[in-house]
Design a protein around this motif. Structure first.
Motif, PDB file in Angstrom:
ATOM      1  N   ALA A   7       4.243  -7.042  -0.625  1.00 13.20           N
ATOM      2  CA  ALA A   7       4.819  -8.353  -0.916  1.00 13.20           C
ATOM      3  C   ALA A   7       6.017  -8.596  -0.011  1.00 13.20           C
ATOM      4  O   ALA A   7       6.310  -9.732   0.372  1.00 13.20           O
ATOM      5  CB  ALA A   7       5.245  -8.426  -2.380  1.00 13.20           C
ATOM      6  N   GLU A   8       6.729  -7.518   0.311  1.00 11.38           N
ATOM      7  CA  GLU A   8       7.825  -7.562   1.277  1.00 11.38           C
ATOM      8  C   GLU A   8       7.971  -6.143   1.838  1.00 11.38           C
ATOM      9  O   GLU A   8       7.339  -5.205   1.341  1.00 11.38           O
ATOM     10  CB  GLU A   8       9.119  -8.036   0.601  1.00 11.38           C
ATOM     11  N   PRO A   9       8.741  -5.977   2.901  1.00  4.43           N
ATOM     12  CA  PRO A   9       8.849  -4.631   3.483  1.00  4.43           C
ATOM     13  C   PRO A   9       9.232  -3.591   2.430  1.00  4.43           C
ATOM     14  O   PRO A   9      10.008  -3.892   1.506  1.00  4.43           O
ATOM     15  CB  PRO A   9       9.954  -4.788   4.540  1.00  4.43           C
ATOM     16  N   PRO A  10       8.708  -2.365   2.522  1.00  8.51           N
ATOM     17  CA  PRO A  10       8.984  -1.349   1.508  1.00  8.51           C
ATOM     18  C   PRO A  10      10.475  -1.043   1.392  1.00  8.51           C
ATOM     19  O   PRO A  10      11.196  -1.077   2.381  1.00  8.51           O
ATOM     20  CB  PRO A  10       8.199  -0.124   2.001  1.00  8.51           C
ATOM     21  N   HIS A  11      10.908  -0.779   0.175  1.00  8.20           N
ATOM     22  CA  HIS A  11      12.296  -0.389  -0.075  1.00  8.20           C
ATOM     23  C   HIS A  11      12.425   1.119   0.156  1.00  8.20           C
ATOM     24  O   HIS A  11      11.475   1.780   0.552  1.00  8.20           O
ATOM     25  CB  HIS A  11      12.690  -0.751  -1.496  1.00  8.20           C
ATOM     26  N   MET A  12      13.627   1.638  -0.131  1.00  4.47           N
ATOM     27  CA  MET A  12      13.851   3.051   0.192  1.00  4.47           C
ATOM     28  C   MET A  12      12.946   3.982  -0.630  1.00  4.47           C
ATOM     29  O   MET A  12      12.363   4.926  -0.086  1.00  4.47           O
ATOM     30  CB  MET A  12      15.311   3.435  -0.030  1.00  4.47           C
ATOM     31  N   GLN A  13      12.809   3.706  -1.937  1.00  9.83           N
ATOM     32  CA  GLN A  13      12.048   4.644  -2.768  1.00  9.83           C
ATOM     33  C   GLN A  13      10.854   4.011  -3.463  1.00  9.83           C
ATOM     34  O   GLN A  13      10.072   4.707  -4.090  1.00  9.83           O
ATOM     35  CB  GLN A  13      12.977   5.290  -3.797  1.00  9.83           C
ATOM     36  N   VAL A  14      10.754   2.700  -3.380  1.00 10.73           N
ATOM     37  CA  VAL A  14       9.599   2.019  -3.983  1.00 10.73           C
ATOM     38  C   VAL A  14       9.051   0.995  -2.999  1.00 10.73           C
ATOM     39  O   VAL A  14       9.720   0.626  -2.032  1.00 10.73           O
ATOM     40  CB  VAL A  14       9.974   1.301  -5.303  1.00 10.73           C
ATOM     41  N   SER A  15       7.831   0.562  -3.275  1.00  7.43           N
ATOM     42  CA  SER A  15       7.230  -0.541  -2.530  1.00  7.43           C
ATOM     43  C   SER A  15       6.825  -1.605  -3.542  1.00  7.43           C
ATOM     44  O   SER A  15       6.497  -1.298  -4.686  1.00  7.43           O
ATOM     45  CB  SER A  15       5.995  -0.053  -1.761  1.00  7.43           C
ATOM     46  N   ILE A  16       6.862  -2.853  -3.084  1.00  5.16           N
ATOM     47  CA  ILE A  16       6.406  -3.957  -3.934  1.00  5.16           C
ATOM     48  C   ILE A  16       5.164  -4.557  -3.288  1.00  5.16           C
ATOM     49  O   ILE A  16       5.191  -4.970  -2.123  1.00  5.16           O
ATOM     50  CB  ILE A  16       7.505  -5.019  -4.116  1.00  5.16           C
ATOM     51  N   LEU A  17       4.085  -4.540  -4.040  1.00  7.21           N
ATOM     52  CA  LEU A  17       2.795  -5.025  -3.544  1.00  7.21           C
ATOM     53  C   LEU A  17       2.483  -6.360  -4.185  1.00  7.21           C
ATOM     54  O   LEU A  17       2.968  -6.664  -5.283  1.00  7.21           O
ATOM     55  CB  LEU A  17       1.694  -4.013  -3.886  1.00  7.21           C
ATOM     56  N   PHE A  18       1.627  -7.120  -3.527  1.00  6.28           N
ATOM     57  CA  PHE A  18       1.123  -8.334  -4.146  1.00  6.28           C
ATOM     58  C   PHE A  18      -0.354  -8.120  -4.466  1.00  6.28           C
ATOM     59  O   PHE A  18      -1.153  -7.821  -3.571  1.00  6.28           O
ATOM     60  CB  PHE A  18       1.286  -9.551  -3.226  1.00  6.28           C
ATOM     61  N   VAL A  19      -0.684  -8.263  -5.734  1.00 10.81           N
ATOM     62  CA  VAL A  19      -2.081  -8.153  -6.174  1.00 10.81           C
ATOM     63  C   VAL A  19      -2.511  -9.526  -6.679  1.00 10.81           C
ATOM     64  O   VAL A  19      -1.902 -10.050  -7.624  1.00 10.81           O
ATOM     65  CB  VAL A  19      -2.233  -7.093  -7.292  1.00 10.81           C
ATOM     66  N   PRO A  20      -3.491 -10.159  -6.071  1.00 13.39           N
ATOM     67  CA  PRO A  20      -3.894 -11.504  -6.503  1.00 13.39           C
ATOM     68  C   PRO A  20      -4.491 -11.491  -7.905  1.00 13.39           C
ATOM     69  O   PRO A  20      -4.946 -10.457  -8.403  1.00 13.39           O
ATOM     70  CB  PRO A  20      -4.928 -11.917  -5.456  1.00 13.39           C
ATOM     71  N   SER A  21      -4.485 -12.656  -8.509  1.00 16.76           N
ATOM     72  CA  SER A  21      -4.886 -12.746  -9.922  1.00 16.76           C
ATOM     73  C   SER A  21      -6.382 -12.492 -10.135  1.00 16.76           C
ATOM     74  O   SER A  21      -6.802 -12.311 -11.278  1.00 16.76           O
ATOM     75  CB  SER A  21      -4.519 -14.122 -10.480  1.00 16.76           C
ATOM     76  N   ASP A  22      -7.179 -12.504  -9.064  1.00 14.08           N
ATOM     77  CA  ASP A  22      -8.607 -12.207  -9.253  1.00 14.08           C
ATOM     78  C   ASP A  22      -8.876 -10.705  -9.350  1.00 14.08           C
ATOM     79  O   ASP A  22     -10.023 -10.277  -9.548  1.00 14.08           O
ATOM     80  CB  ASP A  22      -9.451 -12.822  -8.126  1.00 14.08           C
ATOM     81  N   ALA A  23      -7.823  -9.905  -9.206  1.00 10.40           N
ATOM     82  CA  ALA A  23      -7.955  -8.452  -9.371  1.00 10.40           C
ATOM     83  C   ALA A  23      -7.402  -8.050 -10.735  1.00 10.40           C
ATOM     84  O   ALA A  23      -6.565  -8.769 -11.316  1.00 10.40           O
ATOM     85  CB  ALA A  23      -7.193  -7.719  -8.267  1.00 10.40           C
ATOM     86  N   PRO A  24      -7.838  -6.922 -11.284  1.00 11.98           N
ATOM     87  CA  PRO A  24      -7.291  -6.473 -12.570  1.00 11.98           C
ATOM     88  C   PRO A  24      -5.786  -6.241 -12.473  1.00 11.98           C
ATOM     89  O   PRO A  24      -5.274  -5.847 -11.431  1.00 11.98           O
ATOM     90  CB  PRO A  24      -8.021  -5.146 -12.834  1.00 11.98           C
ATOM     91  N   GLU A  25      -5.074  -6.486 -13.578  1.00 15.03           N
ATOM     92  CA  GLU A  25      -3.624  -6.281 -13.596  1.00 15.03           C
ATOM     93  C   GLU A  25      -3.324  -4.791 -13.722  1.00 15.03           C
ATOM     94  O   GLU A  25      -3.756  -4.152 -14.693  1.00 15.03           O
ATOM     95  CB  GLU A  25      -3.008  -7.024 -14.782  1.00 15.03           C
ATOM     96  N   PRO A  26      -2.584  -4.222 -12.782  1.00 14.16           N
ATOM     97  CA  PRO A  26      -2.201  -2.810 -12.946  1.00 14.16           C
ATOM     98  C   PRO A  26      -1.262  -2.651 -14.125  1.00 14.16           C
ATOM     99  O   PRO A  26      -0.529  -3.583 -14.473  1.00 14.16           O
ATOM    100  CB  PRO A  26      -1.484  -2.485 -11.629  1.00 14.16           C
ATOM    101  N   LYS A  27      -1.267  -1.503 -14.736  1.00 18.70           N
ATOM    102  CA  LYS A  27      -0.399  -1.231 -15.885  1.00 18.70           C
ATOM    103  C   LYS A  27       0.653  -0.194 -15.491  1.00 18.70           C
ATOM    104  O   LYS A  27       0.382   0.711 -14.697  1.00 18.70           O
ATOM    105  CB  LYS A  27      -1.209  -0.698 -17.068  1.00 18.70           C
TER     106      LYS A  27
END
Length: 343
Positions: A301-321
């Protein structure tokens, strides 16, 4: 919640044994980040294999690993006069690639590297006559040749080693041990058959530790999931969501090596085309992450942070838990895990 390296230990060790059987007398290599497993772990595995020698990259690595491995340690980086002295035990063997280097290692155990078609380090054939006097004051453990991976000119690796054996024999230098790198098992066998008085020892890292890709797997744990609608702003730079979907915060950032990539040698039209396409998308802030969800590699979703990454998952895919784990396709030699789990 971590970036975890899972190891199918039985399968991984079975591969080690297979390689060991193919390359009798092999010298395991443990350098850099320990091929993603760490120095301590690989020292333990080398001990399990019954190895008498473990090759490391630098003197600093030798200093760190000496307490975890009881055999000899072969430092692969050649000695240079003026280098910072590092206290090391006598069981450390230094590589050397120059006449001056041999003279600088009086009393030491040394392996002399010859110049291969890699053209990286090594003594030339013209230098060999000068070695007789130089080796009088060192403990010579053998010679070494580091060979290229690809031979686009159609040349033969075995012939290159034979050429050097002939040079060394003509110079009346000891041929009891030859350390070699990047030979196939049948090539090593051919050499051993042709020179039965010489012990050929293959230095192997990647093929040994990473040769069975299915024995290991990285996974990042999902830390948070936030639903967003098209046009919602998010992140450090308040970008707009391109469509409805989920922002998925997953363990694994730049400190783990996520989003960092070592240059690769590309061969063929298709890999090069993909490389150009990736570069083009990156210019509009579209970067594919190494994390896989619902069978697809997902976008950052944006460049990875130091210890985590933020991804974009579109709504047609299952919601991760939260708590689920996403497989991550990461390069072992540039990855640092939070934990390792044997299973």
């Amino acid at each position: 919640m971590a970036l975890t390296l899972y190891v199918d230990t039985a399968r991984w060790r079975a591969h080690h044994k297979q390689v060991q059987e193919q390359f009798p007398g092999l010298v395991p290599v443990c350098k850099g980040n320990g091929y993603g497993f760490g120095h301590e772990r690989l020292a333990e595995e080398a001990t399990r294999l019954g190895s008498d020698v473990l090759a490391v990259g630098t003197t600093y690595e030798a200093a760190r690993i000496k307490d975890f491995f009881g055999g000899d340690l072969l430092v692969l980086t050649p000695y240079r006069r003026g280098e910072e002295p590092v206290p090391l035990p006598d069981r450390v063997i230094r590589s050397v690639s120059s006449i001056d280097g041999v003279y600088g290692l009086v009393g030491a155990r040394v392996v002399i590297e010859v110049m291969s078609s890699m053209k990286r380090h090594g003594i030339s054939a013209q230098d060999l006559p000068q070695l007789h006097q130089a080796i009088e004051n060192v403990r010579l453990e053998g010679f070494a040749i580091h060979l290229p991976l690809d031979r686009t000119d159609g040349s033969d690796a075995v012939e290159e080693v034979i050429g050097w054996m002939d040079h060394l024999r003509a110079a009346r230098l000891p041929l009891h041990t030859m350390f070699v790198s990047h030979l196939k098992a049948d090539e090593l066998h051919r050499l051993q058959q042709q020179f039965p008085q010489t012990r050929f020892r293959a230095r192997i890292g990647t093929r040994l530790w990473l040769g069975d890709h299915d024995a290991t797997e990285y996974r990042g744990a999902v830390l948070d999931v936030t639903r967003v609608a098209k046009g919602d702003r998010f992140g450090y730079r308040q970008q707009k969501a391109a469509s409805d979907g989920f922002l998925v915060v997953v363990a694994g950032g730049t400190s783990h090596g996520v989003g960092l990539e070592a240059p690769k040698a590309l061969h063929g039209v298709m890999p090069r085309a993909k490389g150009v396409a990736r570069a083009g998308l990156a210019t509009v802030n579209r970067n594919l992450s190494p994390f896989v969800w619902a069978g697809k590699q997902r976008w950052f979703a944006e460049p990875p942070h130091m210890q985590v990454s933020i991804l974009f998952v579109p709504s047609d895919a299952p919601e991760p838990k939260v708590g689920e784990e996403l497989v991550a396709h990461l390069r072992h030699t540039t990855t640092q895990f939070d934990r390792i789990v044997d299973r």
